[in-house]
Design an enzyme around this catalytic site. Structure first.
Site, PDB file in Angstrom:
ATOM      1  N   ASP A 488      51.748  70.695-120.534  1.00 20.53           N
ATOM      2  CA  ASP A 488      52.809  69.694-120.606  1.00 20.53           C
ATOM      3  C   ASP A 488      53.003  68.947-119.302  1.00 20.53           C
ATOM      4  OD1 ASP A 488      54.000  69.620-123.119  1.00 20.53           O
ATOM      5  OD2 ASP A 488      54.976  71.543-122.779  1.00 20.53           O
TER       6      ASP A 488
HETATM    7  C1  BGC Z   1      57.679  72.820-118.157  1.00 15.95           C
HETATM    8  C2  BGC Z   1      56.654  73.202-119.164  1.00 15.95           C
HETATM    9  C3  BGC Z   1      57.216  72.941-120.524  1.00 15.95           C
HETATM   10  C4  BGC Z   1      57.735  71.509-120.637  1.00 15.95           C
HETATM   11  C5  BGC Z   1      58.410  71.294-121.957  1.00 15.95           C
HETATM   12  C6  BGC Z   1      58.097  71.413-118.362  1.00 15.95           C
HETATM   13  O1  BGC Z   1      59.073  71.080-117.432  1.00 15.95           O
HETATM   14  O2  BGC Z   1      57.163  73.029-116.897  1.00 15.95           O
HETATM   15  O3  BGC Z   1      56.288  74.541-119.027  1.00 15.95           O
HETATM   16  O4  BGC Z   1      56.221  73.122-121.480  1.00 15.95           O
HETATM   17  O5  BGC Z   1      58.623  71.225-119.625  1.00 15.95           O
HETATM   18  O6  BGC Z   1      58.611  69.944-122.216  1.00 15.95           O
HETATM   19  C1  NOJ Z   2      55.370  75.713-122.425  1.00 12.41           C
HETATM   20  C2  NOJ Z   2      55.343  74.880-123.656  1.00 12.41           C
HETATM   21  O1  NOJ Z   2      56.216  75.422-124.626  1.00 12.41           O
HETATM   22  C3  NOJ Z   2      53.934  74.818-124.221  1.00 12.41           C
HETATM   23  O2  NOJ Z   2      53.922  73.984-125.353  1.00 12.41           O
HETATM   24  C4  NOJ Z   2      52.975  74.352-123.176  1.00 12.41           C
HETATM   25  O3  NOJ Z   2      51.664  74.384-123.737  1.00 12.41           O
HETATM   26  C5  NOJ Z   2      53.035  75.223-121.936  1.00 12.41           C
HETATM   27  N1  NOJ Z   2      54.396  75.287-121.455  1.00 12.41           N
HETATM   28  C6  NOJ Z   2      52.138  74.707-120.815  1.00 12.41           C
HETATM   29  O4  NOJ Z   2      52.629  73.555-120.257  1.00 12.41           O
END
Ligand code: BGC
Ligand code: NOJ
Length: 816
Positions: A488
């Site tokens: 993400d």
């Molecule tokens: C986090 C990710 C997460 C995402 C969700 C980010 O700020 O670091 O781990 O998946 O937000 O939108």
């Molecule tokens: C948490 C999110 O829920 C997941 O969808 C994502 O793949 C991982 N973070 C890595 O960014």
């Protein structure tokens, strides 16, 4: 080395032996519609279905000390005036003994103070919308004890976000009704809501309170309520401000006498046109709820509901049970990881100590992967989840990134354009068909974007998912990344300079050409899965065409995705390479190594092995594999959120637990069992129990992240419970290391065991039959099974065709 408890494997409980765990160590209550988070000191909160929109009890975010709210119990000794909380918080005084047993769907907290023993069992009965607290108080003194027991909750005014922010309204709207000793929380019930909450007690109460300030007293907190200090409830009625429910029960206990007191916190709905009794009045119609309250006021009903809950969990976990030479494997596989997978099934990423319950809905990518960890336990519910997810797919084959559990509609606020999303659905659907053999799901009509009339068979949705990728290829023939892929925080089209802006939803650069090698690997994997489904449906041309597309994608990866010693990560908006030895920072990333090798890329030319050596070399730490190396030390505008994290944290070089099992799986595929098992074990929560003071999160569940080697707090975990790590670790250990893998034509038994093992035993239920598996192997060998005995027949190879329903099949496999 500090521990805060121990595993009780027999009881499938984690026993916490001191209340001051480094962080609140939580558990979940409920498995259908009514849920609670409960910490080891009885903190947390309760909600119905949606942690934001139907929040029953209030929670104080980011509180100091953490987790002061929740399920308040107090005991007061009439002889001395002393009072305490038998769950330690919020009073935090006077406990001589303390233990919290977190079990599967329940928590028990016991303690002793000045000769008074208390044990409280918290659980949600199956099929009910209520939470039970059953408190047993025992007098171990030489003389009679006169005690007051108070139970209390603070209500949230339903929408947890509004409740925290809209005081100008909310401090005036709170309402309750107190009828026959039960407190009903009825805020907004007079107007548009037809649901309410209640707090009841099994005993005759000597007093109650419903206005927080009356109960606590001015300028006091939950750690010292005046009503408790004085042993005298005010019988207050809340008009606005902060509605609570508190009951006071008087107990007179002879030496060694015990009493059981049950508190019930429940939720109920009435038909919108039949809310009042008598009609036309403003008195709540309680007719539907009174029998429920009556029932659970009875000790035997509580006891049998608890038995049913325990049986249900035993049944779910019976699907896979293993006995191996490693206790950390056994306890994680036999209880805690599947249990965590069920939490992710129920709650996605909504409510934990790190997910506030006021943010995200059900993630498309998240739930599709979570399904890999629960499909064998709840196949019917997995089926429904697949169809719900597919219904939020768009006609392009793309998908909403999230949907709301209450409406099941795609979430417009976050929208679409995470280009990995739809491909996960293919993996989920194929895992479901492999587990159940239910091909009919592929013919199930499913709409796009929930538009009635747009239905297509699920199989077409899956084809469109692949089509979505193929319609979006970049200059190197690799898939465009869109807003992000699995990671993400890799937002190659975002370029955000505004503090506070969301990296994921900020408008993308026009004409983005950023490409993802990760999605290319994911596509190669999904294309083969789809081809197998096409074969099953008797569509060989479509299978062939999916395989041909796969070949083209693999060729693009070979050509543009290989860096010399590992797979590259991406190409950015300007065509610059990401994840290459040519970069100063972020040279090697874990995700493409895992997904490409799992997809079979590089198995024929030595690249898979080379990439996994590089992973072990560059990303390995005593606490697991970091996501990338070296982490970004300065902000890279063109990469998005990733470099906004300090080095070593989260995606910027943290140990991301979700990705470690990908490497473990990949290592089994290239026949490297010791390394695969090492990757698995290093982040296994039970194996890290010894390090509890470093790890800090619960030792019975995975955390999303463990701080990486560049972080000052290397080894410290964060974001426990709601993470895809649970599902993938379960897949890695059960399907690839132990090698018990559902496939379309049966159960494959292909263990890839550490050299130090001499085998293992397992019981696996699969498509209605039970398989009893025994594998033997000489210590020191890292070989694979060539033939097996199934029942009394010798079979070549390692696939056992499905046995008839109800059959009991013995499988003996020998590794040379
Ligand atoms: C986090 C990710 C997460 C995402 C969700 C980010 O700020 O670091 O781990 O998946 O937000 O939108
Ligand atoms: C948490 C999110 O829920 C997941 O969808 C994502 O793949 C991982 N973070 C890595 O960014």
């Amino acid at each position: 080395m500090t521990r805060f408890g121990r595993f009780d494997d027999e009881a499938r409980e984690y026993v916490i032996t001191r209340p001051d765990t480094p962080l609140p160590w939580i558990n979940y209550l409920g498995s259908e519609g009514f849920f609670g988070i409960i910490s080891n000191t009885a903190g947390g909160y309760t909600f119905f279905r949606d942690a934001r929109l139907r929040r029953l009890t209030r929670y104080r975010y980011n509180a100091a000390p953490a987790d002061t709210g929740g399920r308040f119990l107090y005991l007061r000794d009439a002889a001395t005036g002393a009072f305490w909380s038998p769950s330690w918080q919020p009073v935090r005084a006077g406990l001589e003994d303390y233990r919290c047993r977190h079990g599967l769907g329940y928590t028990m907290i016991g303690s002793r103070t000045a000769g008074i023993e208390t044990e409280t069992l918290y659980f949600v009965p199956l099929g009910e919308s209520l939470e039970i607290w059953r408190t047993t108080v025992t007098n171990r003194r030489a003389d009679t004890a006169r005690l007051s027991l108070f139970g209390a909750v603070e209500f949230c005014l339903w929408d947890a976000w509004d409740d925290q922010t809209n005081y100008q309204r909310n401090l005036s709207t709170g309402e309750v009704q107190v009828l026959d000793g039960v407190v009903y929380h009825t805020t907004e019930y007079r107007e548009r809501r037809s649901h309410f909450a209640y707090f009841a007690c099994s005993e005759e109460v000597s007093g109650f309170d419903t206005q927080r300030e009356e109960f606590l007293g001015p300028y006091r907190g939950w750690d010292g309520p005046l009503a408790v200090e004085e042993g005298r409830s005010r019988n207050s009625i809340a008009h606005g401000w902060a509605p609570i429910a508190s009951h006071q029960v008087e107990l007179e206990l002879a030496p060694n006498e015990s009493r059981e007191v049950v508190f019930l916190l429940g939720y109920a709905e009435n038909p919108p046109d039949a809310k009042f009794d008598p009609p036309g009045s403003t008195t709540l119609d309680r007719r539907a709820v009174l029998p429920v309250i009556e029932r659970y006021r009875q000790a035997e009903e509580v006891a049998s509901a608890f038995e049913r809950l325990r049986d249900r969990w035993a049944e779910l976990l019976d699907v896979v049970q293993v006995t191996t030479p490693n206790e950390h494997v056994d306890r994680m596989v036999n209880a805690w990881t599947p249990y965590q997978c069920m939490a992710t099934f129920n709650l996605s990423r909504s409510a934990s100590s790190f997910d506030t319950g006021i943010g995200r809905g059900i993630g498309f990518r998240d739930s599709s992967q979570d399904l890999l960890g629960f499909v064998h336990m709840v196949p019917e519910r997995a089926r429904e989840r697949i169809l719900d997810l597919a219904a939020t797919q768009l006609p392009t084959g793309g998908a909403y990134h999230q949907y709301q559990p209450l409406t099941k509609r795609g979430n417009d606020a976050i929208g679409s354009g995470f280009n990995d999303d739809p491909l996960w659905l293919v993996l989920a659907a194929s895992a479901y068909v492999k587990e159940t053999g239910d091909r009919a799901i592929l013919d199930e009509p499913v709409p796009y974007d929930n538009e009635w009339g747009s239905e297509d068979p699920l199989y077409e949705h899956l084809r469109r998912a692949l089509g979505y990728t193929l319609d979006r290829l970049g200059p190197h023939g690799l898939p465009l990344i869109g807003r992000a892929d699995w990671n993400d925080c890799l937002n190659l089209n975002a370029f955000s300079e505004e503090p506070g802006e969301s990296f994921q939803t900020v408008p993308n650069r026009e004409g983005g050409v950023a490409e993802s090698v990760f999605i290319a690997g994911q596509f190669a994997m999904a294309a083969e899965e789809l081809a197998q489904l096409s074969d099953l449906l008797g569509k060989p041309e479509e299978a062939a065409s999916a395989r041909a597309e796969r070949e083209r994608m693999v060729a693009a990866v070979r050509e543009h995705g290989w860096d010399g010693a590992w797979f590259r990560r991406a190409y950015d908006h300007m065509g610059g390479v990401v994840g290459s030895a040519d970069n100063d920072e972020g040279q090697i990333w874990i995700e493409p190594q895992g997904i490409c090798v799992m997809a079979g890329i590089g198995s024929d030319d030595g690249r898979a092995a080379r990439a996994l050596d590089s992973v072990a070399d560059r990303l390995g730490t005593p606490h697991g594999l970091v996501l990338l190396d070296p982490p970004y030390s300065r902000y890279h505008l063109e990469l998005g959120e990733i470099s906004s994290y300090p080095p070593g944290y989260k995606e910027n070089g943290g140990v991301f637990s979700h990705t470690n099992p990908w490497i473990a799986v990949a290592d089994t595929m290239i026949g490297n069992p010791d390394r695969a098992f090492g990757h698995y074990l290093r982040i296994n929560p039970s194996a890290r129990e010894e390090l509890s003071d470093v790890h800090r999160c619960e030792p019975y569940v995975y955390a999303q992240m463990i701080a990486g080697k560049a972080a000052p707090t290397h080894g410290e975990a964060k974001n426990s419970w709601l993470t895809g790590s649970a599902a993938w670790n379960l897949v890695a250990i059960t399907q690839w290391i132990l090698g018990i893998r559902p496939e379309h034509d049966g159960l494959r038994i292909d263990p890839c065991l550490p050299s130090g093992w001499d085998g293992f035993r397992a019981v696996r239920r699969f498509r209605g039959a039970t398989y009893r598996i025994a594998i033997t192997k000489p210590v020191g060998s890292t070989g694979r099974i060539m033939s097996m005995t199934v029942g009394d027949r010798r079979v070549d190879g390692n696939v056992v065709p499905p046995a008839p329903e109800g059959a009991d099949v013995t499988i003996d496999g020998t590794i040379a």
